[in-house]
Design an enzyme around this catalytic site. Sequence first.
Site, PDB file in Angstrom:
ATOM      1  N   THR A   1      -8.760   6.907   6.471  1.00  0.00           N
ATOM      2  CA  THR A   1      -8.074   5.612   6.568  1.00  0.00           C
ATOM      3  C   THR A   1      -8.719   4.670   5.564  1.00  0.00           C
ATOM      4  OG1 THR A   1      -7.729   6.029   8.908  1.00  0.00           O
ATOM      5  CG2 THR A   1      -7.380   3.770   8.142  1.00  0.00           C
TER       6      THR A   1
ATOM      7  N   LYS B   1      -0.287   3.600   8.512  1.00  0.00           N
ATOM      8  CA  LYS B   1      -1.488   3.955   9.292  1.00  0.00           C
ATOM      9  C   LYS B   1      -2.182   2.685   9.816  1.00  0.00           C
ATOM     10  CE  LYS B   1      -5.199   5.763  10.856  1.00  0.00           C
ATOM     11  NZ  LYS B   1      -5.236   6.380  12.162  1.00  0.00           N
TER      12      LYS B   1
ATOM     13  N   LYS C   1     -13.642  -1.372  10.658  1.00  0.00           N
ATOM     14  CA  LYS C   1     -13.238  -1.095   9.271  1.00  0.00           C
ATOM     15  C   LYS C   1     -11.702  -1.106   9.155  1.00  0.00           C
ATOM     16  CE  LYS C   1     -12.527   3.041   8.184  1.00  0.00           C
ATOM     17  NZ  LYS C   1     -11.703   4.164   7.820  1.00  0.00           N
TER      18      LYS C   1
HETATM   19  P1  NAP Z   1     -17.110  10.454  11.154  1.00  0.00           P
HETATM   20  O1  NAP Z   1     -17.218  11.429  12.250  1.00  0.00           O
HETATM   21  O2  NAP Z   1     -18.009   9.265  11.133  1.00  0.00           O
HETATM   22  O3  NAP Z   1     -17.272  11.262   9.772  1.00  0.00           O
HETATM   23  C1  NAP Z   1     -17.403  10.581   8.561  1.00  0.00           C
HETATM   24  C2  NAP Z   1     -17.511  11.543   7.420  1.00  0.00           C
HETATM   25  O4  NAP Z   1     -17.828  10.770   6.235  1.00  0.00           O
HETATM   26  C3  NAP Z   1     -18.671  12.557   7.573  1.00  0.00           C
HETATM   27  O5  NAP Z   1     -18.313  13.737   6.913  1.00  0.00           O
HETATM   28  C4  NAP Z   1     -19.805  11.840   6.853  1.00  0.00           C
HETATM   29  O6  NAP Z   1     -20.817  12.683   6.393  1.00  0.00           O
HETATM   30  C5  NAP Z   1     -19.056  11.257   5.677  1.00  0.00           C
HETATM   31  N1  NAP Z   1     -19.809  10.170   5.052  1.00  0.00           N
HETATM   32  C6  NAP Z   1     -20.099   8.951   5.562  1.00  0.00           C
HETATM   33  N2  NAP Z   1     -20.798   8.217   4.667  1.00  0.00           N
HETATM   34  C7  NAP Z   1     -20.954   9.012   3.575  1.00  0.00           C
HETATM   35  C8  NAP Z   1     -21.572   8.832   2.303  1.00  0.00           C
HETATM   36  N3  NAP Z   1     -22.163   7.681   1.967  1.00  0.00           N
HETATM   37  N4  NAP Z   1     -21.525   9.856   1.413  1.00  0.00           N
HETATM   38  C9  NAP Z   1     -20.905  11.027   1.741  1.00  0.00           C
HETATM   39  N5  NAP Z   1     -20.301  11.254   2.914  1.00  0.00           N
HETATM   40  C10 NAP Z   1     -20.319  10.265   3.822  1.00  0.00           C
HETATM   41  O7  NAP Z   1     -15.628   9.860  11.023  1.00  0.00           O
HETATM   42  P2  NAP Z   1     -14.272  10.512  11.555  1.00  0.00           P
HETATM   43  O8  NAP Z   1     -14.022  10.032  12.926  1.00  0.00           O
HETATM   44  O9  NAP Z   1     -14.269  11.968  11.261  1.00  0.00           O
HETATM   45  O10 NAP Z   1     -13.200   9.758  10.629  1.00  0.00           O
HETATM   46  C11 NAP Z   1     -12.912  10.205   9.311  1.00  0.00           C
HETATM   47  C12 NAP Z   1     -11.730   9.375   8.802  1.00  0.00           C
HETATM   48  O11 NAP Z   1     -10.601   9.589   9.641  1.00  0.00           O
HETATM   49  C13 NAP Z   1     -12.013   7.852   8.820  1.00  0.00           C
HETATM   50  O12 NAP Z   1     -11.422   7.250   7.704  1.00  0.00           O
HETATM   51  C14 NAP Z   1     -11.344   7.398  10.097  1.00  0.00           C
HETATM   52  O13 NAP Z   1     -10.971   6.024  10.026  1.00  0.00           O
HETATM   53  C15 NAP Z   1     -10.143   8.336  10.164  1.00  0.00           C
HETATM   54  N6  NAP Z   1      -9.624   8.600  11.513  1.00  0.00           N
HETATM   55  C16 NAP Z   1     -10.441   8.867  12.571  1.00  0.00           C
HETATM   56  C17 NAP Z   1      -9.896   9.104  13.847  1.00  0.00           C
HETATM   57  C18 NAP Z   1     -10.767   9.414  15.031  1.00  0.00           C
HETATM   58  O14 NAP Z   1     -10.251   9.405  16.155  1.00  0.00           O
HETATM   59  N7  NAP Z   1     -12.036   9.692  14.863  1.00  0.00           N
HETATM   60  C19 NAP Z   1      -8.514   9.084  14.017  1.00  0.00           C
HETATM   61  C20 NAP Z   1      -7.708   8.844  12.912  1.00  0.00           C
HETATM   62  C21 NAP Z   1      -8.262   8.603  11.667  1.00  0.00           C
HETATM   63  P3  NAP Z   1     -22.110  13.006   7.307  1.00  0.00           P
HETATM   64  O15 NAP Z   1     -21.680  14.103   8.216  1.00  0.00           O
HETATM   65  O16 NAP Z   1     -23.152  13.398   6.338  1.00  0.00           O
HETATM   66  O17 NAP Z   1     -22.459  11.741   8.043  1.00  0.00           O
END
Ligand code: NAP
Length: 293
Positions: free
Chosen positions: A96, A171, A239
């Site tokens: 997102t 989104k 965010k």
């Molecule tokens: P998450 O669990 O916090 O995962 C974040 C990812 O980004 C991890 O792979 C993390 O790596 C990586 N990352 C963060 N900072 C970084 C950096 N400086 N350099 C390289 N990699 C970095 O988040 P998520 O829930 O999977 O969400 C991922 C996306 O999907 C987001 O944009 C979110 O808004 C969207 N989304 C989430 C949901 C939900 O329910 N969770 C639903 C719809 C959409 P590390 O493993 O090394 O930390």
Amino acid sequence: MEKFGWIGLGNMGKPMALNLLKAGHDGIVWNRTKAKADAVVAAGAKWAGTPRGAAEGVDFLFVSLADGATLLEVALGEDGFAAGLSAGAIVIETSTISVAESTKLAEAIEAKGASYLRAPVTGSTILAAAGTIGILTSGDKAAYDKVLPLLEVIGGNLFYLGAGEQARVMKLSLNLMIATTMQMEAEALVIAEKAGLDVGQAADIIAGSAVGSPLTGYKAKLIAGGEYAPAFTVKLMIKDLKLALEAGRQYGVKLESTERTKKRLERAAEKGWGEKDFSILTKLLEEESGFTR
Ligand code: NAP
């Protein structure tokens, strides 16, 4: 079977990548924290040493990262994934992010002769694991048609919205509604609790009522349990609301409920709950209302 790359194995990326592997596709993956790739490597994926390595030689590159700044950092530069793309490859970017960040990414991808699909996902980690997550896609239609069989593996509710940035805006529209719904539910539940009702029963009643939705359904247990293990964190929702407010300014639309809900979530983050599920808005209001379960 297709050869795919996957960048970002967080709460969302990991289950989606696992579903592609389970369907027999051939994956190569990268994540900043290597240990988080263990389960995916155990399921048959190769480990790419760099984001660039995950893009080299693949027809489809999926990306799932925290936010736009992270995405651009991982995309650009010598070891960035854009550098590894082959002409004709398709990038399916599921994070997102803002319209401006998405447009910047488009330039880097298209400069390599690759196609770019904006494909933000909607739904929780539970739906991602079940392979039924919603996927909103915009970008090149021919690329969309090619990737559709893979999208059908990771998602259940697929929409093609147009050739440009439409999916990014849709989104954000959805997420502002998801966040404000949790704020409304917090208000409804805490007043019920203070009047002596059981929170679990009240949450179930809401979920089964005219205002019930998949969201109120799957959050009911989490709220009643009171632990708020993250399916979607406070930090990430803040965010998204910032991005929605930015879109509101861009298109000249006043988003008052979104603004207020963002402030509530920022208060939750100040309490040290940034990594908790955003439904913790109920706990925030309980505390502010002098209510202890
Ligand atoms: P998450 O669990 O916090 O995962 C974040 C990812 O980004 C991890 O792979 C993390 O790596 C990586 N990352 C963060 N900072 C970084 C950096 N400086 N350099 C390289 N990699 C970095 O988040 P998520 O829930 O999977 O969400 C991922 C996306 O999907 C987001 O944009 C979110 O808004 C969207 N989304 C989430 C949901 C939900 O329910 N969770 C639903 C719809 C959409 P590390 O493993 O090394 O930390």
